[in-house]
Write a protein that holds these residues in place. Structure first.
Motif, short mmCIF file in Angstrom:
data_model
loop_
_atom_site.label_atom_id
_atom_site.label_comp_id
_atom_site.label_asym_id
_atom_site.label_seq_id
_atom_site.Cartn_x
_atom_site.Cartn_y
_atom_site.Cartn_z
N GLN A 107 0.83 -1.04 0.03
CA GLN A 107 0.00 -0.15 0.02
C GLN A 107 0.72 1.22 0.02
OE1 GLN A 107 -2.50 -0.46 3.38
NE2 GLN A 107 -4.02 -1.75 2.26
N ASP A 108 2.09 1.26 0.70
CA ASP A 108 3.00 2.34 0.87
C ASP A 108 3.49 2.61 -0.58
OD1 ASP A 108 2.27 2.80 3.79
OD2 ASP A 108 4.18 1.42 4.17
N ILE A 109 3.82 1.59 -1.13
CA ILE A 109 4.46 1.62 -2.55
C ILE A 109 3.19 2.32 -3.62
CG2 ILE A 109 5.36 0.54 -4.46
CD1 ILE A 109 6.75 -1.73 -2.48
N GLN A 110 2.21 1.75 -3.66
CA GLN A 110 1.31 2.37 -4.26
C GLN A 110 1.10 3.96 -3.97
OE1 GLN A 110 -2.04 -0.57 -3.43
NE2 GLN A 110 -2.04 -1.16 -5.55
N THR A 111 0.93 4.20 -2.73
CA THR A 111 0.65 5.41 -2.35
C THR A 111 1.93 6.43 -2.93
OG1 THR A 111 -0.44 4.84 -0.36
CG2 THR A 111 0.53 7.16 -0.45
N ARG A 112 3.17 5.85 -2.87
CA ARG A 112 4.15 6.72 -3.29
C ARG A 112 4.03 6.87 -4.91
NH1 ARG A 112 8.96 3.01 -1.24
NH2 ARG A 112 8.86 3.17 -3.93
N ILE A 113 3.55 5.83 -5.37
CA ILE A 113 3.57 5.91 -6.97
C ILE A 113 2.61 7.05 -7.43
CG2 ILE A 113 2.72 4.95 -9.11
CD1 ILE A 113 3.98 2.25 -7.93
N GLN A 114 1.31 6.95 -6.79
CA GLN A 114 0.24 8.00 -6.95
C GLN A 114 0.95 9.53 -6.54
OE1 GLN A 114 -2.79 6.72 -4.52
NE2 GLN A 114 -3.71 5.24 -6.06
N GLU A 115 1.54 9.48 -5.35
CA GLU A 115 2.02 11.11 -5.09
C GLU A 115 2.96 11.51 -6.04
OE1 GLU A 115 3.30 10.36 -1.15
OE2 GLU A 115 1.46 10.55 -0.25
N PHE A 116 3.69 10.43 -6.47
CA PHE A 116 4.77 10.65 -7.55
C PHE A 116 4.20 11.17 -8.85
CE2 PHE A 116 7.67 9.65 -11.01
CZ PHE A 116 8.83 10.23 -10.67
N SER A 117 3.45 10.45 -9.16
CA SER A 117 2.56 10.86 -10.43
C SER A 117 2.17 12.18 -10.55
CB SER A 117 1.36 9.78 -10.79
OG SER A 117 2.07 8.49 -11.12
N GLN A 118 1.40 12.39 -9.44
CA GLN A 118 0.76 13.88 -9.37
C GLN A 118 1.76 14.81 -9.39
OE1 GLN A 118 -1.54 13.54 -5.63
NE2 GLN A 118 -3.36 12.15 -6.82
N SER A 119 2.84 14.68 -8.35
CA SER A 119 3.83 15.95 -8.11
C SER A 119 4.83 16.07 -9.53
CB SER A 119 4.58 15.65 -6.95
OG SER A 119 5.56 14.54 -7.28
N ILE A 120 4.98 14.90 -10.08
CA ILE A 120 5.70 15.08 -11.47
C ILE A 120 5.29 15.66 -12.59
CG2 ILE A 120 5.34 12.65 -12.59
CD1 ILE A 120 8.97 14.60 -12.07
N GLN A 121 3.68 15.50 -12.64
CA GLN A 121 2.96 16.09 -13.73
C GLN A 121 3.08 17.83 -13.33
OE1 GLN A 121 2.77 14.27 -16.07
NE2 GLN A 121 0.45 14.60 -16.66
N GLN A 122 2.91 18.03 -12.28
CA GLN A 122 2.92 19.51 -11.67
C GLN A 122 4.38 20.24 -12.01
OE1 GLN A 122 1.58 19.58 -7.66
NE2 GLN A 122 -0.39 19.64 -8.15
N GLU A 123 5.46 19.11 -11.87
CA GLU A 123 6.69 19.92 -12.00
C GLU A 123 7.05 20.03 -13.36
OE1 GLU A 123 9.69 17.52 -9.82
OE2 GLU A 123 8.53 17.56 -7.81
N LEU A 124 6.74 19.12 -14.45
CA LEU A 124 6.82 19.05 -15.74
C LEU A 124 5.94 20.13 -16.35
CD1 LEU A 124 6.71 15.30 -16.50
CD2 LEU A 124 8.83 16.98 -16.48
N GLN A 125 4.98 20.51 -15.89
CA GLN A 125 4.18 21.59 -16.19
C GLN A 125 4.66 22.97 -15.86
OE1 GLN A 125 0.30 21.22 -14.79
NE2 GLN A 125 -0.49 19.59 -16.08
N GLN A 126 5.53 23.13 -14.60
CA GLN A 126 6.10 24.24 -14.33
C GLN A 126 7.23 24.54 -15.00
OE1 GLN A 126 6.38 23.60 -10.12
NE2 GLN A 126 4.40 24.23 -9.54
N GLN A 127 7.92 23.61 -15.21
CA GLN A 127 9.39 23.54 -16.03
C GLN A 127 9.02 23.98 -17.34
OE1 GLN A 127 11.41 19.81 -16.70
NE2 GLN A 127 13.23 21.08 -17.27
#
Length: 187
Positions: free
Chosen positions: A91-111
């Protein structure tokens, strides 16, 4: 209501008479921004960051898959405490994957925004300079106007292309072909 309509009509008539002395032009702003050499460098940086993010996401998914296969293979032999611990780990790994997906999308858009904003501003500055030098009252973006009479308006796109050092003959279609070729080579 009649007064407002009369004022609007009077304004339109006076503007129509006044506008005969004004010069107007248009430009293909999207073409300028997309074809600028700086945009190529920005796209390369964005593409590299996207690839790195995809690789990281893929490794996280591989870790989840490996842990899940291990869980399936051995869960019947584990004690309830070990099984519960392994389930929490999944469950922790799944949560990390979801959080990463959300944050990386925002970071890529900002970049992308950070990289493209100065490029867009440079194109805008060139168009403004050409408009002032040419004595144009207004320059329209070709993409946001429904109709342009090319015989009555000056196309500033060729002059802006020269000022922005865009290779002669380079088009949005050729850019698309370049991008497709790079994607094909990357596979």
């Amino acid at each position: 209501m009649k007064k407002i309509l009369f004022l609007a009509l009077a304004t339109l008539i006076s503007f129509a008479g006044f506008s005969q002395n004004l010069k107007f032009a248009y430009v293909n702003y999207t073409e300028l921004v997309q074809l600028m050499p700086e945009a190529d460098a920005a796209r390369a940086k964005i593409q590299a960051a996207t690839k790195e993010a995809q690789d990281t996401h893929q490794s996280m998914m591989q870790e989840l898959q490996n842990k899940y296969q291990q869980y399936q293979a051995k869960s019947a032999t584990w004690t309830p405490a070990v099984r519960e611990s392994k389930e929490k780990e999944l469950q922790d790994i799944q949560t990390r994957i979801q959080e990463f997906s959300q944050s990386i999308q925002q970071e890529l858009q900002q970049q992308e925004l950070k990289l493209m904003t100065p490029i867009q501003q440079k194109a805008m500055d060139v168009v403004n300079k050409l408009a002032k030098e040419g004595g144009y009252a207004c320059v329209f973006d070709k993409a946001s106007v429904l109709y342009i009479s090319t015989s009555q308006l000056k196309d500033l796109t060729p002059d802006a292309r020269k000022a922005l050092k865009i290779k002669e003959g380079r088009t949005l279609e050729s850019l698309q072909a370049e991008i497709q070729a790079k994607l094909k080579d990357a596979k």
